[in-house]
Motif scaffolding. Sequence first.
Motif, PDB file in Angstrom:
ATOM      1  N   ASP A  61       0.825  -1.208   0.000  1.00 34.24           N
ATOM      2  CA  ASP A  61       0.000   0.000   0.000  1.00 34.24           C
ATOM      3  C   ASP A  61       0.862   1.263   0.000  1.00 34.24           C
ATOM      4  O   ASP A  61       0.570   2.230  -0.720  1.00 34.24           O
ATOM      5  N   LEU A  62       1.929   1.252   0.807  1.00 38.21           N
ATOM      6  CA  LEU A  62       2.796   2.426   0.852  1.00 38.21           C
ATOM      7  C   LEU A  62       3.490   2.631  -0.494  1.00 38.21           C
ATOM      8  O   LEU A  62       3.598   3.764  -0.981  1.00 38.21           O
ATOM      9  N   LYS A  63       3.946   1.562  -1.114  1.00 33.23           N
ATOM     10  CA  LYS A  63       4.604   1.688  -2.420  1.00 33.23           C
ATOM     11  C   LYS A  63       3.641   2.242  -3.465  1.00 33.23           C
ATOM     12  O   LYS A  63       4.029   3.077  -4.297  1.00 33.23           O
ATOM     13  N   GLU A  64       2.392   1.803  -3.423  1.00 32.55           N
ATOM     14  CA  GLU A  64       1.399   2.334  -4.359  1.00 32.55           C
ATOM     15  C   GLU A  64       1.137   3.817  -4.097  1.00 32.55           C
ATOM     16  O   GLU A  64       0.966   4.605  -5.035  1.00 32.55           O
ATOM     17  N   MET A  65       1.108   4.211  -2.831  1.00 36.79           N
ATOM     18  CA  MET A  65       0.934   5.622  -2.489  1.00 36.79           C
ATOM     19  C   MET A  65       2.113   6.453  -2.977  1.00 36.79           C
ATOM     20  O   MET A  65       1.939   7.580  -3.453  1.00 36.79           O
ATOM     21  N   MET A  66       3.315   5.910  -2.869  1.00 37.21           N
ATOM     22  CA  MET A  66       4.498   6.611  -3.356  1.00 37.21           C
ATOM     23  C   MET A  66       4.397   6.857  -4.864  1.00 37.21           C
ATOM     24  O   MET A  66       4.689   7.959  -5.354  1.00 37.21           O
ATOM     25  N   LYS A  67       3.965   5.836  -5.595  1.00 34.78           N
ATOM     26  CA  LYS A  67       3.825   5.971  -7.049  1.00 34.78           C
ATOM     27  C   LYS A  67       2.795   7.035  -7.398  1.00 34.78           C
ATOM     28  O   LYS A  67       3.013   7.876  -8.272  1.00 34.78           O
ATOM     29  N   THR A  68       1.663   7.003  -6.712  1.00 39.28           N
ATOM     30  CA  THR A  68       0.595   7.968  -6.985  1.00 39.28           C
ATOM     31  C   THR A  68       1.051   9.382  -6.670  1.00 39.28           C
ATOM     32  O   THR A  68       0.792  10.326  -7.433  1.00 39.28           O
ATOM     33  N   HIS A  69       1.739   9.543  -5.542  1.00 41.72           N
ATOM     34  CA  HIS A  69       2.199  10.869  -5.127  1.00 41.72           C
ATOM     35  C   HIS A  69       3.143  11.462  -6.172  1.00 41.72           C
ATOM     36  O   HIS A  69       3.057  12.642  -6.509  1.00 41.72           O
ATOM     37  N   ALA A  70       4.045  10.646  -6.695  1.00 38.43           N
ATOM     38  CA  ALA A  70       4.972  11.121  -7.723  1.00 38.43           C
ATOM     39  C   ALA A  70       4.243  11.439  -9.028  1.00 38.43           C
ATOM     40  O   ALA A  70       4.536  12.448  -9.685  1.00 38.43           O
ATOM     41  N   LYS A  71       3.281  10.614  -9.403  1.00 35.93           N
ATOM     42  CA  LYS A  71       2.525  10.849 -10.644  1.00 35.93           C
ATOM     43  C   LYS A  71       1.751  12.158 -10.595  1.00 35.93           C
ATOM     44  O   LYS A  71       1.470  12.767 -11.630  1.00 35.93           O
ATOM     45  N   GLU A  72       1.426  12.596  -9.387  1.00 38.01           N
ATOM     46  CA  GLU A  72       0.701  13.859  -9.224  1.00 38.01           C
ATOM     47  C   GLU A  72       1.636  15.065  -9.266  1.00 38.01           C
ATOM     48  O   GLU A  72       1.216  16.200  -9.031  1.00 38.01           O
ATOM     49  N   GLY A  73       2.934  14.821  -9.558  1.00 39.73           N
ATOM     50  CA  GLY A  73       3.892  15.907  -9.717  1.00 39.73           C
ATOM     51  C   GLY A  73       4.688  16.243  -8.479  1.00 39.73           C
ATOM     52  O   GLY A  73       5.395  17.256  -8.446  1.00 39.73           O
ATOM     53  N   ASN A  74       4.578  15.405  -7.460  1.00 42.07           N
ATOM     54  CA  ASN A  74       5.297  15.629  -6.212  1.00 42.07           C
ATOM     55  C   ASN A  74       6.590  14.816  -6.181  1.00 42.07           C
ATOM     56  O   ASN A  74       6.860  14.019  -7.069  1.00 42.07           O
ATOM     57  N   SER A  75       7.370  15.005  -5.127  1.00 40.64           N
ATOM     58  CA  SER A  75       8.647  14.311  -4.991  1.00 40.64           C
ATOM     59  C   SER A  75       8.594  13.282  -3.874  1.00 40.64           C
ATOM     60  O   SER A  75       8.034  13.540  -2.806  1.00 40.64           O
ATOM     61  N   VAL A  76       9.185  12.116  -4.127  1.00 43.67           N
ATOM     62  CA  VAL A  76       9.344  11.080  -3.112  1.00 43.67           C
ATOM     63  C   VAL A  76      10.821  10.716  -3.068  1.00 43.67           C
ATOM     64  O   VAL A  76      11.402  10.315  -4.076  1.00 43.67           O
ATOM     65  N   ILE A  77      11.425  10.865  -1.916  1.00 44.17           N
ATOM     66  CA  ILE A  77      12.832  10.523  -1.720  1.00 44.17           C
ATOM     67  C   ILE A  77      12.890   9.440  -0.650  1.00 44.17           C
ATOM     68  O   ILE A  77      12.325   9.613   0.431  1.00 44.17           O
ATOM     69  N   PHE A  78      13.519   8.326  -0.962  1.00 46.70           N
ATOM     70  CA  PHE A  78      13.625   7.307   0.073  1.00 46.70           C
ATOM     71  C   PHE A  78      14.950   6.568  -0.022  1.00 46.70           C
ATOM     72  O   PHE A  78      15.537   6.429  -1.083  1.00 46.70           O
ATOM     73  N   SER A  79      15.405   6.123   1.139  1.00 52.38           N
ATOM     74  CA  SER A  79      16.628   5.337   1.193  1.00 52.38           C
ATOM     75  C   SER A  79      16.251   3.878   1.407  1.00 52.38           C
ATOM     76  O   SER A  79      15.240   3.576   2.044  1.00 52.38           O
ATOM     77  N   THR A  80      17.051   2.991   0.868  1.00 48.54           N
ATOM     78  CA  THR A  80      16.785   1.570   1.023  1.00 48.54           C
ATOM     79  C   THR A  80      18.065   0.767   0.838  1.00 48.54           C
ATOM     80  O   THR A  80      18.979   1.200   0.128  1.00 48.54           O
ATOM     81  N   HIS A  81      18.115  -0.380   1.511  1.00 52.25           N
ATOM     82  CA  HIS A  81      19.186  -1.340   1.268  1.00 52.25           C
ATOM     83  C   HIS A  81      18.729  -2.418   0.296  1.00 52.25           C
ATOM     84  O   HIS A  81      19.540  -3.250  -0.127  1.00 52.25           O
ATOM     85  N   VAL A  82      17.450  -2.428  -0.029  1.00 56.95           N
ATOM     86  CA  VAL A  82      16.879  -3.505  -0.829  1.00 56.95           C
ATOM     87  C   VAL A  82      16.881  -3.092  -2.303  1.00 56.95           C
ATOM     88  O   VAL A  82      16.060  -2.281  -2.740  1.00 56.95           O
ATOM     89  N   LEU A  83      17.820  -3.651  -3.053  1.00 57.65           N
ATOM     90  CA  LEU A  83      17.986  -3.246  -4.446  1.00 57.65           C
ATOM     91  C   LEU A  83      16.755  -3.560  -5.284  1.00 57.65           C
ATOM     92  O   LEU A  83      16.408  -2.807  -6.203  1.00 57.65           O
ATOM     93  N   ALA A  84      16.071  -4.662  -4.975  1.00 56.88           N
ATOM     94  CA  ALA A  84      14.876  -5.032  -5.743  1.00 56.88           C
ATOM     95  C   ALA A  84      13.785  -3.978  -5.589  1.00 56.88           C
ATOM     96  O   ALA A  84      13.057  -3.684  -6.542  1.00 56.88           O
ATOM     97  N   VAL A  85      13.666  -3.405  -4.402  1.00 53.31           N
ATOM     98  CA  VAL A  85      12.674  -2.355  -4.165  1.00 53.31           C
ATOM     99  C   VAL A  85      13.044  -1.104  -4.956  1.00 53.31           C
ATOM    100  O   VAL A  85      12.191  -0.465  -5.577  1.00 53.31           O
ATOM    101  N   ALA A  86      14.323  -0.755  -4.940  1.00 54.44           N
ATOM    102  CA  ALA A  86      14.778   0.400  -5.719  1.00 54.44           C
ATOM    103  C   ALA A  86      14.495   0.206  -7.205  1.00 54.44           C
ATOM    104  O   ALA A  86      14.028   1.119  -7.892  1.00 54.44           O
ATOM    105  N   GLU A  87      14.755  -1.000  -7.687  1.00 49.38           N
ATOM    106  CA  GLU A  87      14.532  -1.286  -9.109  1.00 49.38           C
ATOM    107  C   GLU A  87      13.050  -1.220  -9.447  1.00 49.38           C
ATOM    108  O   GLU A  87      12.666  -0.767 -10.520  1.00 49.38           O
ATOM    109  N   GLN A  88      12.234  -1.650  -8.529  1.00 47.22           N
ATOM    110  CA  GLN A  88      10.784  -1.666  -8.736  1.00 47.22           C
ATOM    111  C   GLN A  88      10.191  -0.257  -8.743  1.00 47.22           C
ATOM    112  O   GLN A  88       9.284   0.040  -9.519  1.00 47.22           O
TER     113      GLN A  88
END
Length: 243
Positions: free
Chosen positions: A170-197
Amino acid sequence: MIRFEHVSKVYEGKEALSDLNLTINDGEIFGLIGHNGAGKTTTISILTSIIEATYGEVYVDDLLLSEHRDEIKRKIGYVPDSPDIFLNLTAQEYWQFLATIYGVPKEEASVRIDQLVTLFELGERRYEVIDGFSHGMRQKVIVIGALVSNPDIWILDEPLTGLDPQASYDLKEMMKTHAKEGNSVIFSTHVLAVAEQLCDRIAILKKGKLIYVGSIEELKKSYPNKDLETIYLELAGRKAQED
């Protein structure tokens, strides 16, 4: 748009961040990647005004951070790397406290909190003291708190840690929607698969220095026939760290 211009942070003579030049565009999910101590949290802490840069400047929507901290803070929703804060409050008290700080009208805050509580399935537990929650439950509380004011810029430091699969999705979907609306999402991660996704672009940091910025697709093209993990370890792994 967010710009870091020659930003450095020095602790006791040692650089935690070295001459960072970076632009993060509106409408994109931007990932900060790197080992522990690479400078990811330092970068986030400077942008959120938790610490000040030793050198250099940060601009948010062309406003100089050092001169417009309060105005810029109101644009930002921040999820820290640890959810262990305000443990003596109930979840509801914590959210209402943040809504008051950000100047969100009571009715608007109530509606938004109800929506987020339903999404993250917290139900009546919203009235319980945070100290009694599991790590994952605390993470949900902090995420909801960051989003109560519906900020333009989401800054999420390892936000998926401890979340159950549904909450993570749910959070990942919210991040996608927020960016599509012209906003910025910045996040750090150790999980390369999540970054790629998720990420439109990433920055890889190594020992406080920016060593790559661009899309993962562009990065892979530079290293044909290698998977992302191998590429990353060649750039920032143990052998690379020794270089």
